[in-house]
Enzyme design. Structure first.
Site, PDB file in Angstrom:
ATOM      1  N   GLU A  96     -69.212 148.250 -12.645  1.00  0.00           N
ATOM      2  CA  GLU A  96     -70.233 147.831 -13.614  1.00  0.00           C
ATOM      3  C   GLU A  96     -70.065 146.354 -13.965  1.00  0.00           C
ATOM      4  OE1 GLU A  96     -72.873 148.406 -14.872  1.00  0.00           O
ATOM      5  OE2 GLU A  96     -73.064 150.237 -16.043  1.00  0.00           O
ATOM      6  N   ASP A  97     -71.160 145.701 -14.323  1.00  0.00           N
ATOM      7  CA  ASP A  97     -71.013 144.340 -14.844  1.00  0.00           C
ATOM      8  C   ASP A  97     -70.621 144.376 -16.316  1.00  0.00           C
ATOM      9  OD1 ASP A  97     -73.481 145.406 -15.499  1.00  0.00           O
ATOM     10  OD2 ASP A  97     -74.604 143.559 -15.218  1.00  0.00           O
ATOM     11  N   ASP A 100     -71.780 148.482 -22.451  1.00  0.00           N
ATOM     12  CA  ASP A 100     -72.328 148.049 -23.734  1.00  0.00           C
ATOM     13  C   ASP A 100     -72.336 149.273 -24.667  1.00  0.00           C
ATOM     14  OD1 ASP A 100     -73.714 146.695 -25.671  1.00  0.00           O
ATOM     15  OD2 ASP A 100     -75.305 145.980 -24.372  1.00  0.00           O
ATOM     16  N   LYS A 128     -68.000 145.403 -24.012  1.00  0.00           N
ATOM     17  CA  LYS A 128     -68.481 144.959 -25.326  1.00  0.00           C
ATOM     18  C   LYS A 128     -68.310 146.139 -26.289  1.00  0.00           C
ATOM     19  CE  LYS A 128     -72.488 142.320 -25.330  1.00  0.00           C
ATOM     20  NZ  LYS A 128     -73.970 142.237 -25.399  1.00  0.00           N
ATOM     21  N   PHE A 149     -75.258 138.029 -26.697  1.00  0.00           N
ATOM     22  CA  PHE A 149     -76.145 138.276 -25.561  1.00  0.00           C
ATOM     23  C   PHE A 149     -75.692 137.414 -24.386  1.00  0.00           C
ATOM     24  CE2 PHE A 149     -79.822 140.437 -24.069  1.00  0.00           C
ATOM     25  CZ  PHE A 149     -80.176 139.705 -22.947  1.00  0.00           C
ATOM     26  N   ARG A 162     -79.054 135.831 -13.100  1.00  0.00           N
ATOM     27  CA  ARG A 162     -78.006 136.637 -12.442  1.00  0.00           C
ATOM     28  C   ARG A 162     -77.144 135.785 -11.519  1.00  0.00           C
ATOM     29  NH1 ARG A 162     -79.272 142.162 -13.242  1.00  0.00           N
ATOM     30  NH2 ARG A 162     -81.488 142.652 -13.249  1.00  0.00           N
TER      31      ARG A 162
HETATM   32  C1  PRP Z   1     -77.169 147.033 -17.766  1.00  0.00           C
HETATM   33  C2  PRP Z   1     -75.772 146.808 -17.234  1.00  0.00           C
HETATM   34  C3  PRP Z   1     -75.153 148.173 -17.323  1.00  0.00           C
HETATM   35  C4  PRP Z   1     -75.817 148.784 -18.525  1.00  0.00           C
HETATM   36  C5  PRP Z   1     -74.900 148.729 -19.688  1.00  0.00           C
HETATM   37  O1  PRP Z   1     -77.941 147.491 -16.713  1.00  0.00           O
HETATM   38  O2  PRP Z   1     -75.800 146.344 -15.913  1.00  0.00           O
HETATM   39  O3  PRP Z   1     -75.428 148.962 -16.194  1.00  0.00           O
HETATM   40  O4  PRP Z   1     -77.002 148.023 -18.767  1.00  0.00           O
HETATM   41  O5  PRP Z   1     -75.526 149.189 -20.841  1.00  0.00           O
HETATM   42  P1  PRP Z   1     -75.108 150.468 -21.662  1.00  0.00           P
HETATM   43  O6  PRP Z   1     -73.598 150.522 -21.734  1.00  0.00           O
HETATM   44  O7  PRP Z   1     -75.730 150.208 -22.999  1.00  0.00           O
HETATM   45  O8  PRP Z   1     -75.680 151.669 -20.995  1.00  0.00           O
HETATM   46  P2  PRP Z   1     -79.523 147.366 -16.612  1.00  0.00           P
HETATM   47  O9  PRP Z   1     -80.106 148.698 -16.842  1.00  0.00           O
HETATM   48  O10 PRP Z   1     -79.984 146.231 -17.471  1.00  0.00           O
HETATM   49  O11 PRP Z   1     -79.754 147.023 -15.105  1.00  0.00           O
HETATM   50  P3  PRP Z   1     -79.352 145.735 -14.253  1.00  0.00           P
HETATM   51  O12 PRP Z   1     -77.916 145.911 -13.841  1.00  0.00           O
HETATM   52  O13 PRP Z   1     -80.291 145.789 -13.095  1.00  0.00           O
HETATM   53  O14 PRP Z   1     -79.547 144.511 -15.110  1.00  0.00           O
END
Ligand code: PRP
Length: 176
Positions: A96-97, A100, A128, A149, A162
């Site tokens: 994961e990146d 949250d 986070k 953010f 990105r």
């Molecule tokens: C973002 C991020 C994680 C997730 C984290 O993905 O890459 O996968 O949200 O959030 P959470 O812990 O609140 O669930 P996103 O759906 O924005 O897709 P992306 O990776 O394409 O930006």
């Protein structure tokens, strides 16, 4: 620095150094086993690419797209693209990146457990914890960050930024 960035939170050099460290730890933890990295699209791409260079194991990669955000607000979790590989009896490391609220991870972990993976662990570039709504922790964390953010190194705002080689804080005026 990009003009929309207020401050650099994690530099390119720090990311590379931490990926080297995490790669070594993961290689030791899974010594003698093969591993499948599952990147969650799209944000995990740069981290997965950097991390996998430092994992010295027999390795497969696959990707899932699980969408959880609309703009800057956390939203419903939706599976947009599923894996092409079976995970049954495999050691799985979700990449994961950012963790949250934890909602995305909960959904994906439960799904992979239900498919009888041998083990399911998580590596995240960023954590986070202040925003957590679901009780869940990653096994391998690059950096724990404050509830700001952030964009860059895979993380977007409206699909932009990105490609930045560092993690930065987005100027508030751009999303307020
Ligand atoms: C973002 C991020 C994680 C997730 C984290 O993905 O890459 O996968 O949200 O959030 P959470 O812990 O609140 O669930 P996103 O759906 O924005 O897709 P992306 O990776 O394409 O930006």
């Amino acid at each position: 620095m990009h003009p929309d960035v207020q401050e650099v939170l994690v530099s390119k050099e720090d990311i590379e150094k931490r990926c080297r460290e995490l790669g070594q730890i993961i290689s030791q933890d899974y010594a003698g086993q093969s591993l499948i990295l599952i990147g969650l699209l799209k944000g995990s791409i740069p981290f997965l690419a950097e991390l996998m260079k430092h994992i010295e194991l027999e390795l497969e990669i696959d990707f899932m797209d699980v969408s959880s955000y609309i703009g800057t607000q956390s939203h419903e979790v939706r599976i947009v693209k599923d894996l092409t590989t079976a995970v049954t009896h495999k050691a799985v490391l979700i990449v994961e990146d950012i963790v949250d609220t934890g909602k995305t991870l909960r959904v994906v972990m439960d799904l992979l457990d239900s498919r009888n993976a041998q083990s399911v662990k998580v590596a995240t570039l960023l954590d986070k914890p202040a925003n957590r709504l679901v009780e869940i922790e990653a096994d391998y964390v690059g950096f724990t960050i404050p509830p700001k953010f952030v964009i860059g190194f895979g993380l977007d705002f409206d699909e932009k930024y990105r490609n930045l080689p560092y993690v930065g804080v987005l100027k508030e005026s751009l999303y307020r």
